[in-house]
Design an enzyme around this catalytic site. Structure first.
Site, PDB file in Angstrom:
ATOM      1  N   HIS A  67       2.997   3.278  -9.122  1.00  0.00           N
ATOM      2  CA  HIS A  67       2.853   1.782  -9.094  1.00  0.00           C
ATOM      3  C   HIS A  67       3.948   0.993  -9.951  1.00  0.00           C
ATOM      4  O   HIS A  67       4.353   0.025  -9.446  1.00  0.00           O
ATOM      5  CB  HIS A  67       1.573   1.456  -9.873  1.00  0.00           C
ATOM      6  CG  HIS A  67       0.154   1.776  -9.220  1.00  0.00           C
ATOM      7  ND1 HIS A  67      -0.090   1.443  -7.905  1.00  0.00           N
ATOM      8  CD2 HIS A  67      -0.772   2.632  -9.700  1.00  0.00           C
ATOM      9  CE1 HIS A  67      -1.214   1.991  -7.523  1.00  0.00           C
ATOM     10  NE2 HIS A  67      -1.710   2.612  -8.809  1.00  0.00           N
ATOM     11  N   LEU A  87      10.926 -20.726  -3.167  1.00  0.00           N
ATOM     12  CA  LEU A  87       9.933 -19.903  -2.635  1.00  0.00           C
ATOM     13  C   LEU A  87       8.631 -19.623  -3.809  1.00  0.00           C
ATOM     14  O   LEU A  87       8.834 -19.629  -4.975  1.00  0.00           O
ATOM     15  CB  LEU A  87      10.718 -18.199  -2.687  1.00  0.00           C
ATOM     16  CG  LEU A  87       9.871 -16.989  -2.525  1.00  0.00           C
ATOM     17  CD1 LEU A  87       9.167 -17.123  -1.227  1.00  0.00           C
ATOM     18  CD2 LEU A  87      10.472 -15.806  -2.996  1.00  0.00           C
ATOM     19  N   ASP A 127       0.822  -0.941  -0.123  1.00  0.00           N
ATOM     20  CA  ASP A 127      -0.094  -0.175   0.125  1.00  0.00           C
ATOM     21  C   ASP A 127       0.881   1.233  -0.092  1.00  0.00           C
ATOM     22  O   ASP A 127       2.105   1.294   0.676  1.00  0.00           O
ATOM     23  CB  ASP A 127      -0.981  -0.065   1.283  1.00  0.00           C
ATOM     24  CG  ASP A 127      -1.963   1.112   1.198  1.00  0.00           C
ATOM     25  OD1 ASP A 127      -2.141   1.522   0.093  1.00  0.00           O
ATOM     26  OD2 ASP A 127      -2.578   1.387   2.288  1.00  0.00           O
TER      27      ASP A 127
HETATM   28  C1  FPP Z   1      -2.185   0.082  -3.284  1.00  0.00           C
HETATM   29  O1  FPP Z   1      -1.783   1.488  -3.138  1.00  0.00           O
HETATM   30  C2  FPP Z   1      -1.447  -0.351  -4.398  1.00  0.00           C
HETATM   31  C3  FPP Z   1      -2.325  -1.262  -5.400  1.00  0.00           C
HETATM   32  C4  FPP Z   1      -3.644  -1.015  -5.648  1.00  0.00           C
HETATM   33  C5  FPP Z   1      -1.548  -1.530  -6.293  1.00  0.00           C
HETATM   34  C6  FPP Z   1      -0.387  -2.615  -6.245  1.00  0.00           C
HETATM   35  C7  FPP Z   1       0.400  -2.734  -7.439  1.00  0.00           C
HETATM   36  C8  FPP Z   1       1.716  -2.837  -7.397  1.00  0.00           C
HETATM   37  C9  FPP Z   1       2.880  -2.632  -6.441  1.00  0.00           C
HETATM   38  C10 FPP Z   1       2.257  -3.180  -8.793  1.00  0.00           C
HETATM   39  C11 FPP Z   1       1.890  -4.644  -9.127  1.00  0.00           C
HETATM   40  C12 FPP Z   1       2.985  -5.239  -9.982  1.00  0.00           C
HETATM   41  C13 FPP Z   1       3.510  -6.306  -9.735  1.00  0.00           C
HETATM   42  C14 FPP Z   1       4.637  -6.784 -10.628  1.00  0.00           C
HETATM   43  C15 FPP Z   1       3.213  -7.104  -8.659  1.00  0.00           C
HETATM   44  P1  FPP Z   1      -2.706   2.597  -3.425  1.00  0.00           P
HETATM   45  O2  FPP Z   1      -2.781   2.924  -5.121  1.00  0.00           O
HETATM   46  O3  FPP Z   1      -3.873   2.201  -2.857  1.00  0.00           O
HETATM   47  O4  FPP Z   1      -1.843   3.744  -2.834  1.00  0.00           O
HETATM   48  P2  FPP Z   1      -2.539   5.047  -1.802  1.00  0.00           P
HETATM   49  O5  FPP Z   1      -3.422   4.258  -0.668  1.00  0.00           O
HETATM   50  O6  FPP Z   1      -1.281   5.824  -1.663  1.00  0.00           O
HETATM   51  O7  FPP Z   1      -3.420   5.643  -2.755  1.00  0.00           O
END
Ligand code: FPP
Length: 241
Positions: free
Chosen positions: A37, A132, A20
């Protein structure tokens, strides 16, 4: 590779991470959310590499929830693209990450046919390996997963393979996406938020939670080590005394 290494004694068996804070990371830099992201995907790769190096057995990351479709199309598309890229790179470097297995958990039917095909191929690449195991939760929701399990059990009752009173906890677990895997010992949520957000709700019954004040793109192996250290100070009683 992980399976050839002696398991570090202080390591949990299974770690879950709610990745997050990507959006806030981008906002702080006045960048579009998709840049957050992109950096989040980089942090994810580094953590997978590190978990493999230290000999962790199971890692489950929350990449996209059943609720995340509510986000703007551009943002959703960018996350899906990053996932495709990750799979493509895993193929390109398949010899380097020899032991690592990737499994996707969630409802894949809503994804593009191209991504579904790539997922099948990357999962097949891991067959027969024992390093893993990385579960990427994609279009995943804990409640949805439970409904999926309950429907499968209801079907078995309808076909008279089992009687309703035979249904027990093990049977429910055996019909989750994580069937056959141990429950997470430790769930880490960075970004300062302190909730589960529909992540592994059945499996998290006895997990230890560590909430950290770092945004996911800034999350480094040091943060993982810190979470493991905190986990090791906890006294897990599983309902006992
Ligand atoms: C939450 O942060 C994150 C997500 C909804 C997306 C997570 C995706 C990635 C880390 C990339 C995926 C790629 C791979 C290769 C696994 P948020 O967008 O809700 O952040 P915020 O709460 O600060 O708005």
């Amino acid at each position: 590779m992980a399976n050839n290494q002696p398991c570090r004694e202080d390591l949990p068996e299974h770690i879950g991470i709610i990745m997050d804070g990507n959006g806030r990371w981008a906002k702080k830099r006045a960048l579009p959310r998709k840049y957050g992201h992109r950096e989040g995907a980089k942090a994810f790769r580094k953590i997978v590499e590190y978990c493999d190096k230290i000999g962790l057995h199971y890692l489950t990351v929350y990449a996209f929830s059943t609720e995340n479709w509510k986000r703007p199309k551009d943002e959703v598309d960018s996350i899906m693209q990053l996932l495709e890229q990750y799979i493509d790179e895993a193929f390109d470097h398949k010899n380097e990450s020899d032991g690592v297995r990737t499994k996707f958990i969630g409802d894949m039917s809503a994804l593009s046919p191209v991504l579904q095909e790539k997922i099948k191929r990357i999962e097949a690449l891991g067959e027969g390996k024992s390093g893993l195991l990385v579960n990427v939760a994609l279009n995943y929701g804990g409640r949805h997963e439970l409904v999926h399990s309950m429907r499968a059990l209801a079907e078995m009752v309808r076909e008279q393979k089992i009687a309703p009173e035979e249904i027990d906890e093990a049977m429910v677990s055996d019909h989750l996406y994580t069937a056959g895997q141990p429950d997470p010992d430790l769930i880490i949520r960075p970004s300062g938020e302190e909730r589960l957000s529909n992540f592994l709700i059945w499996q998290a019954a006895y997990s230890e939670f560590v909430f950290m004040d770092v945004l996911w793109p800034d999350f480094k192996p040091e943060h993982l080590e810190e979470a493991i250290r905190i986990f090791n100070q906890r006294h897990r009683r599983f309902g006992g005394i």
